[in-house]
Design a protein around this motif. Structure first.
Motif, mmCIF file in Angstrom:
data_model
loop_
_atom_site.group_PDB
_atom_site.id
_atom_site.type_symbol
_atom_site.label_atom_id
_atom_site.label_comp_id
_atom_site.label_asym_id
_atom_site.label_seq_id
_atom_site.Cartn_x
_atom_site.Cartn_y
_atom_site.Cartn_z
ATOM 1 N N LEU A 38 0.808 -1.218 0.000
ATOM 2 C CA LEU A 38 0.000 0.000 0.000
ATOM 3 C C LEU A 38 0.845 1.274 0.000
ATOM 4 O O LEU A 38 0.569 2.186 -0.798
ATOM 5 C CB LEU A 38 -0.972 -0.015 1.189
ATOM 6 N N PRO A 39 1.874 1.400 0.872
ATOM 7 C CA PRO A 39 2.699 2.605 0.761
ATOM 8 C C PRO A 39 3.358 2.764 -0.604
ATOM 9 O O PRO A 39 3.505 3.882 -1.108
ATOM 10 C CB PRO A 39 3.760 2.412 1.865
ATOM 11 N N VAL A 40 3.753 1.633 -1.218
ATOM 12 C CA VAL A 40 4.338 1.703 -2.567
ATOM 13 C C VAL A 40 3.314 2.222 -3.568
ATOM 14 O O VAL A 40 3.610 3.087 -4.402
ATOM 15 C CB VAL A 40 4.860 0.312 -2.995
ATOM 16 N N CYS A 41 2.089 1.700 -3.488
ATOM 17 C CA CYS A 41 1.027 2.154 -4.395
ATOM 18 C C CYS A 41 0.718 3.636 -4.182
ATOM 19 O O CYS A 41 0.491 4.374 -5.156
ATOM 20 C CB CYS A 41 -0.237 1.315 -4.178
ATOM 21 N N GLY A 54 1.599 9.421 -6.537
ATOM 22 C CA GLY A 54 2.079 10.792 -6.510
ATOM 23 C C GLY A 54 2.390 11.335 -5.137
ATOM 24 O O GLY A 54 2.819 12.486 -5.012
ATOM 25 N N LEU A 55 2.226 10.548 -4.058
ATOM 26 C CA LEU A 55 2.510 11.022 -2.702
ATOM 27 C C LEU A 55 3.980 10.822 -2.355
ATOM 28 O O LEU A 55 4.644 9.927 -2.881
ATOM 29 C CB LEU A 55 1.648 10.269 -1.684
ATOM 30 N N SER A 56 4.479 11.648 -1.442
ATOM 31 C CA SER A 56 5.831 11.465 -0.938
ATOM 32 C C SER A 56 5.859 10.273 0.022
ATOM 33 O O SER A 56 4.806 9.769 0.451
ATOM 34 C CB SER A 56 6.296 12.724 -0.211
ATOM 35 N N ALA A 57 7.075 9.825 0.392
ATOM 36 C CA ALA A 57 7.200 8.672 1.291
ATOM 37 C C ALA A 57 6.562 8.964 2.654
ATOM 38 O O ALA A 57 5.846 8.126 3.215
ATOM 39 C CB ALA A 57 8.671 8.302 1.463
ATOM 40 N N ALA A 58 6.810 10.162 3.207
ATOM 41 C CA ALA A 58 6.230 10.520 4.504
ATOM 42 C C ALA A 58 4.709 10.601 4.423
ATOM 43 O O ALA A 58 3.994 10.146 5.324
ATOM 44 C CB ALA A 58 6.808 11.845 4.992
ATOM 45 N N ALA A 59 4.193 11.180 3.331
ATOM 46 C CA ALA A 59 2.744 11.289 3.168
ATOM 47 C C ALA A 59 2.106 9.918 2.996
ATOM 48 O O ALA A 59 1.010 9.655 3.510
ATOM 49 C CB ALA A 59 2.415 12.177 1.968
ATOM 50 N N ALA A 76 -5.360 1.120 -5.594
ATOM 51 C CA ALA A 76 -4.707 2.091 -4.708
ATOM 52 C C ALA A 76 -3.677 2.958 -5.420
ATOM 53 O O ALA A 76 -3.305 4.018 -4.908
ATOM 54 C CB ALA A 76 -4.053 1.371 -3.536
ATOM 55 N N SER A 77 -3.203 2.516 -6.579
ATOM 56 C CA SER A 77 -2.213 3.310 -7.329
ATOM 57 C C SER A 77 -2.853 4.473 -8.076
ATOM 58 O O SER A 77 -2.134 5.356 -8.573
ATOM 59 C CB SER A 77 -1.459 2.416 -8.322
ATOM 60 N N SER A 78 -4.157 4.455 -8.184
ATOM 61 C CA SER A 78 -4.846 5.515 -8.918
ATOM 62 C C SER A 78 -4.849 6.810 -8.115
ATOM 63 O O SER A 78 -5.258 6.820 -6.951
ATOM 64 C CB SER A 78 -6.289 5.094 -9.220
ATOM 65 N N PRO A 79 -4.403 7.936 -8.693
ATOM 66 C CA PRO A 79 -4.432 9.217 -7.965
ATOM 67 C C PRO A 79 -5.840 9.638 -7.558
ATOM 68 O O PRO A 79 -6.004 10.405 -6.610
ATOM 69 C CB PRO A 79 -3.832 10.210 -8.982
ATOM 70 N N GLN A 80 -6.857 9.148 -8.264
ATOM 71 C CA GLN A 80 -8.235 9.513 -7.943
ATOM 72 C C GLN A 80 -8.790 8.694 -6.776
ATOM 73 O O GLN A 80 -9.759 9.101 -6.129
ATOM 74 C CB GLN A 80 -9.143 9.321 -9.173
ATOM 75 N N LEU A 81 -8.196 7.518 -6.504
ATOM 76 C CA LEU A 81 -8.748 6.631 -5.482
ATOM 77 C C LEU A 81 -7.877 6.555 -4.227
ATOM 78 O O LEU A 81 -8.333 6.785 -3.121
ATOM 79 C CB LEU A 81 -8.955 5.227 -6.058
#
Length: 423
Positions: free
Chosen positions: A240-243, A248-253, A388-393
């Motif tokens: 999930l963090p990878v997705c 488009g999120l940073s690692a911390a986000a 989960a990789s979708s920026p919209q979801l």
């Protein structure tokens, strides 16, 4: 003691325990922050995987076997269960110590290492607690496990708060490990309570290997099914963090978002477990006693499954309409409200599935349920990777993936119980 009284005692105990747990999680979310909470949840996914072999199937196996033995032979069942857990812990604890750096690396965050290491003593302690609880349930003694559970949560609550307040300036990794340290102390207290309340006479003969083998065989299907679930959660903690980073999120986000889902939203979905877990615990021995009486079996199944459905529906409605209140006033995280509304249907599925598994275990049909668990885990992971990789979801995609897997599990287990009822 009838089912209603047993369930009531466990519900009261669970209510107090879950209430303290909810307040503790709320305080931890405020004091630790979303990032530390995310690190803690990532480490917990590995910890749960390590604890599964000694906590998943053993309590229900002990409950079923104790209920089927005459009272004079029941201490032999307890002695065999305790010895089996000690043997398993002798292998699992060193293995976790040796593999913990590799697991922290696989999670993509070495800050999870201290929290993972604190799980190692819990393998023996929580395994022994599970044996004692299953033994008590098989004897229709729900008061002692309920009291022990409340004591454990009380110690964990006080100690967690004290440690977090004392180490507020510590790094994220140390802060995330503090609740695990409190859990170890709490588990030790509970084991001492059980040993005090259920003394075993010393005997020269070794614990029965035949009984240990029976416990292991009864526990194996449930343990394998739980390993699939906890393994899926561990993979989700990696995937999930990878997705989220790919979206488009940073690692911390991404870590903070993971904490939002697993540390804030999902615990709210499990609130019906206050009642349904109590129903599940009393289900296994009750079903075991009437499995040869088809009419009594059907009646008992209806008395357990329909209340679970009602509890889940009421909880889902409360969570849907109370999402704003929960997110703004409890967690002070406005982004949580829409996620709670999307996830609330899974509350119904969790409630039904928990009682379904109690019935399935009581009937000894865990092997048939295992296939559905494996398929649902694969389905959930595929949906997670896709959505989960979708920026919209993002998190909403992860929520939909969890619901898809849980819906499949409930449907599969319903088919198993339908065949068992018609047999």
């Amino acid at each position: 003691m009838n089912l209603a009284k047993q369930a009531l005692i466990l519900t009261l105990g669970n209510g107090l325990t879950r209430g303290l747990g909810f307040i503790l999680r709320l305080l931890l979310a405020r004091w630790m922050g979303a990032e530390a909470l995310g690190v803690m949840e990532m480490a917990n996914s590995v910890g749960m995987l390590a604890l599964t072999p000694v906590t998943a199937g053993i309590p229900s196996a002990m409950s079923r076997l104790t209920a089927k033995h005459p009272s004079v032979d029941q201490p032999s069942v307890l002695r065999a269960g305790l010895h089996l857990i000690s043997r398993l812990a002798l292998w699992l604890t060193p293995a976790l110590f040796l593999l913990s750096p590799c697991m922290a690396w696989m999670l993509g965050d070495l800050r999870t290492l201290p929290a993972i290491l604190f799980t190692a003593p819990d393998i023996l302690l929580l395994g022994l607690c599970g044996v004692y609880c299953g033994y008590c349930y098989g004897q229709e003694n729900t008061l002692l496990p309920a009291a022990a559970e409340c004591a454990e949560q009380g110690v964990r609550f006080v100690l967690s708060i004290a440690l977090v307040l004392c180490f507020r300036r510590a790094g994220v990794g140390i802060t995330a490990a503090l609740p695990g340290a409190a859990e170890t102390v709490a588990a030790l207290v509970v084991v001492l309570i059980f040993r005090r309340m259920i003394p075993l006479r010393r005997q020269l003969t070794a614990p029965s290997h035949a009984l240990q083998r029976q416990i292991f065989q009864l526990a194996a299907p449930t343990t394998l099914a739980r390993l699939c679930l906890t393994g899926t959660r561990a993979l989700e903690a990696v995937l999930l963090p990878v997705c989220l980073r790919r979206s488009g999120l940073s690692a911390a986000a991404a870590t903070a978002q993971f904490g939002l889902l697993t540390g804030m939203a999902m615990p709210m979905m499990l609130l019906p477990g206050v009642v349904t877990s109590a129903l599940c615990m009393v289900t296994t021995p009750a079903i075991s006693r009437c499995e040869n009486d088809p009419r009594a079996l059907r009646c008992t199944m209806r008395r357990l499954l329909f209340p679970a459905l009602g509890i889940g529906l009421v909880s889902a409605v409360v969570l849907f309409f109370g999402a704003d209140l929960i997110s703004l006033h409890l967690y002070r995280t406005p982004a949580l409200a829409p996620l709670l509304r999307v996830l609330c249907p899974i509350t119904v599925l969790f409630a039904i599935h928990q009682v379904q598994m109690g019935v399935i275990t009581g009937l000894g049909l865990q092997r048939q349920a295992l296939t559905g668990t494996v398929i649902s885990s694969v389905l959930s992971m595929l949906c997670l990777a896709l959505l989960a990789s979708s920026p919209q979801l993002r998190l909403f995609g992860a929520a939909l993936a969890s619901m898809a897997g849980q819906l499949f599990s409930v449907t599969w287990d319903a088919a198993i119980l339908r065949r068992a009822r018609q047999a």
